[in-house]
Design an enzyme around this catalytic site. Structure first.
Site, PDB file in Angstrom:
ATOM      1  N   HIS A  88       0.820  -1.216   0.000  1.00 57.31           N
ATOM      2  CA  HIS A  88       0.000   0.000   0.000  1.00 57.31           C
ATOM      3  C   HIS A  88       0.852   1.263   0.000  1.00 57.31           C
ATOM      4  CE1 HIS A  88       0.360   1.175   4.344  1.00 57.31           C
ATOM      5  NE2 HIS A  88       0.500  -0.118   4.553  1.00 57.31           N
ATOM      6  N   ASP A  90      -0.645   4.458   0.876  1.00 56.55           N
ATOM      7  CA  ASP A  90      -1.124   5.458   1.827  1.00 56.55           C
ATOM      8  C   ASP A  90      -0.323   5.342   3.123  1.00 56.55           C
ATOM      9  OD1 ASP A  90      -2.581   2.908   2.051  1.00 56.55           O
ATOM     10  OD2 ASP A  90      -3.606   3.848   3.738  1.00 56.55           O
ATOM     11  N   GLU A 154      -5.091   1.448   2.976  1.00 57.82           N
ATOM     12  CA  GLU A 154      -4.879   0.365   3.928  1.00 57.82           C
ATOM     13  C   GLU A 154      -4.999   0.842   5.368  1.00 57.82           C
ATOM     14  OE1 GLU A 154      -2.815  -2.470   6.562  1.00 57.82           O
ATOM     15  OE2 GLU A 154      -2.281  -0.373   6.208  1.00 57.82           O
ATOM     16  N   GLU A 155      -4.548   2.062   5.632  1.00 53.35           N
ATOM     17  CA  GLU A 155      -4.500   2.555   7.005  1.00 53.35           C
ATOM     18  C   GLU A 155      -5.875   2.966   7.543  1.00 53.35           C
ATOM     19  OE1 GLU A 155      -2.005   2.127   8.735  1.00 53.35           O
ATOM     20  OE2 GLU A 155      -0.193   2.254   7.521  1.00 53.35           O
ATOM     21  N   HIS A 440       4.707   4.018  12.118  1.00 51.09           N
ATOM     22  CA  HIS A 440       3.623   4.839  12.690  1.00 51.09           C
ATOM     23  C   HIS A 440       4.135   5.874  13.688  1.00 51.09           C
ATOM     24  CE1 HIS A 440      -0.176   2.249  11.695  1.00 51.09           C
ATOM     25  NE2 HIS A 440       0.712   2.223  10.725  1.00 51.09           N
TER      26      HIS A 440
END
Length: 467
Positions: A88, A90, A154-155, A440
């Site tokens: 992904h 994003d 995805e997030e 993150h």
């Protein structure tokens, strides 16, 4: 020596600088989810990242398909489906506390690339692209197609990949380079709890508002509250006690309102023990302050009793469970707002394979009903598991062992990936054992040598799984 290994290793090594340059280009784009606009279902940032990734693939001679700017696909050849690789583009919000570089100004320093998305998941996506490129440019014969599928949401729930699978069928085998090596064959179940309540207020010493958390799957590093009727000395005295016990720091703005900011450390919600939760730290302080009696304060205290600071296993909620195969249940209180006497919040819980999701949901609903807060969820995402003795998994483990010299074994993960609902889908890399890429968090990075190794492993996997 595995067939074609020497050629693959030489090719990837020779293209190191190009791979790094492509990662830096992609990570310069802020692809956090934004507002829907026509032609950009998740906002302009994710669309720009997808457009750039597909243009890079076209430059390298691949056929591409764009599925309505939800997902892009890059095909090795036009043969029957063999392997899908799901990555992904994003990213989570930039957050705070960056010191090496700004989140979207990626830099190569001392063998690492720093920047938001370098590890999760643009770096691994580019490594997978270069694995495809190696197989194509070296003319290694394969009997089936490998397709690299690049999503953009995805997030925030993976609606991109759900859209893709309304158009396409699953491949016989799927892996996502959005986890850890060796092979993640178990992903825990998930309950992203949402709750709300209208709270009555009274008295001179009041809690006016709370604003805390950015995403349900991130342990919040910052939380703010506005209070009335207090002097700074009273608050500071209590705050010092909380800091001593929890490590949470506090700062204050007294004009135009009395605002308290709690500062902790973020982490992925699947590993809340790696962070220091600013919401629960803030609530610990608020619960110690001498507010005027009200339903609002009473409810806040009861809510905090269900998710107290440092309880990352759901013990106070009564849902703690643990097993040997997939570890302990985790719980992260991740978002909370209080505005105009309306409270709204979220927590993120990851459930091991032995956990009974329906029973856990029932327990949580009863706990929230007991404090007169409405719990809004009615379902739980079940755990995902792929047979560790399958030929597919054994092949991946064998290649990993040969290329790294490390033991290949299946592991469980609290984080969820695109493969969670795919029957024969596992996470395979790209984080190596013992490496914490600060995914993150602030100063997220990827180790370039580990990404180079990942690309080689992925290329060898394409060759063997598609023959």
């Amino acid at each position: 020596m595995r067939k074609y290994r020497q050629e693959i290793e030489k090719y990837i090594d020779e293209h190191r600088d190009e791979m790094v340059a492509d990662i830096i280009k992609l990570c310069s784009i802020n692809s956090t989810r934004g507002e829907y606009v026509e032609g950009a279902p998740f906002g302009e940032g994710p669309k720009r990242a997808l457009t750039m990734a597909l243009s890079i693939a076209q430059k390298y001679g691949f056929d591409i398909t764009n599925y309505d700017n939800y997902v892009g696909a890059i095909d090795l050849n036009n043969k029957e489906k063999g392997l899908d690789i799901l990555a992904h583009l994003d990213v989570v919000p930039e957050g705070e506390g960056w010191s090496v570089t700004a989140p979207f100004e990626p830099k190569e320093i001392d063998g690492k690339i720093y920047g938001r998305g370098t590890s999760d998941d643009k770096g691994p996506a580019v490594a997978a692209l270069f694995a495809l490129r190696a197989v194509k440019d070296l003319n290694i014969p394969v009997k089936k197609n490998t397709r690299l599928v690049l999503g953009t949401d995805e997030e925030c729930g993976s609606s991109c990949i759900k859209h893709y699978y309304t158009k396409e069928k699953e491949a016989p085998m799927t892996f996502s380079p959005d986890g850890e090596f060796p092979v993640v064959n178990i992903e825990k179940g998930q309950l992203q709890g949402e709750f709300s309540a209208a709270l009555e207020d009274a008295g001179e010493k009041r809690l006016v508002s709370i604003e805390a958390g950015t995403k349900v799957n991130v342990v919040p590093p910052k939380a703010k509250a506005v209070i009335e009727g207090f002097g700074i000395e009273e608050v500071e005295a209590k705050a010092k006690e909380v800091t001593k016990e929890t490590g949470i720091q506090f700062k204050y703005d007294l004009v135009p309102v009395f605002e308290i900011t709690a500062l902790g450390a973020n982490a992925h919600a699947s590993t809340p023990e790696n962070g220091n939760n600013a919401i629960t730290g803030l609530l610990e302080l608020l619960c110690r302050l001498d507010f005027s009696p009200s339903k609002k304060i009473e409810t806040i205290k009861k809510l905090y009793s269900l998710m107290p600071h440092g309880d990352t296993k759901g013990e106070a909620m009564g849902i703690a469970v643990e097993d040997e195969r997939s570890g302990a249940l985790t719980l992260a209180f991740s978002m909370l707002t209080l505005k105009n006497n309306i409270m709204h919040g979220f927590f993120d819980s990851r459930i091991p394979v032995s956990g009974d999701g329906d029973k856990i949901l029932k327990t949580v609903r009863e706990k929230f009903a007991g404090i007169d807060v409405e719990f809004l969820n009615d379902s739980v995402l079940a755990p995902h598991e792929v047979d560790e003795n399958s030929t597919f998994v054994k092949t991946l483990l064998s290649i990993y062992e040969d290329y790294t010299g490390l033991k290949g074994e299946c592991i469980a993960m609290g984080g969820g990936t695109y493969v969670h609902n795919i029957e024969n889908g596992v996470a395979f890399g790209a984080v190596f054992p013992g490496t914490d890429t600060k995914m993150h968090g602030a100063d997220e990075f990827v180790v370039i040598d580990e990404l180079i190794a990942s690309a080689k492993i992925f290329a060898q996997s394409i060759v063997e799984l598609c023959n």
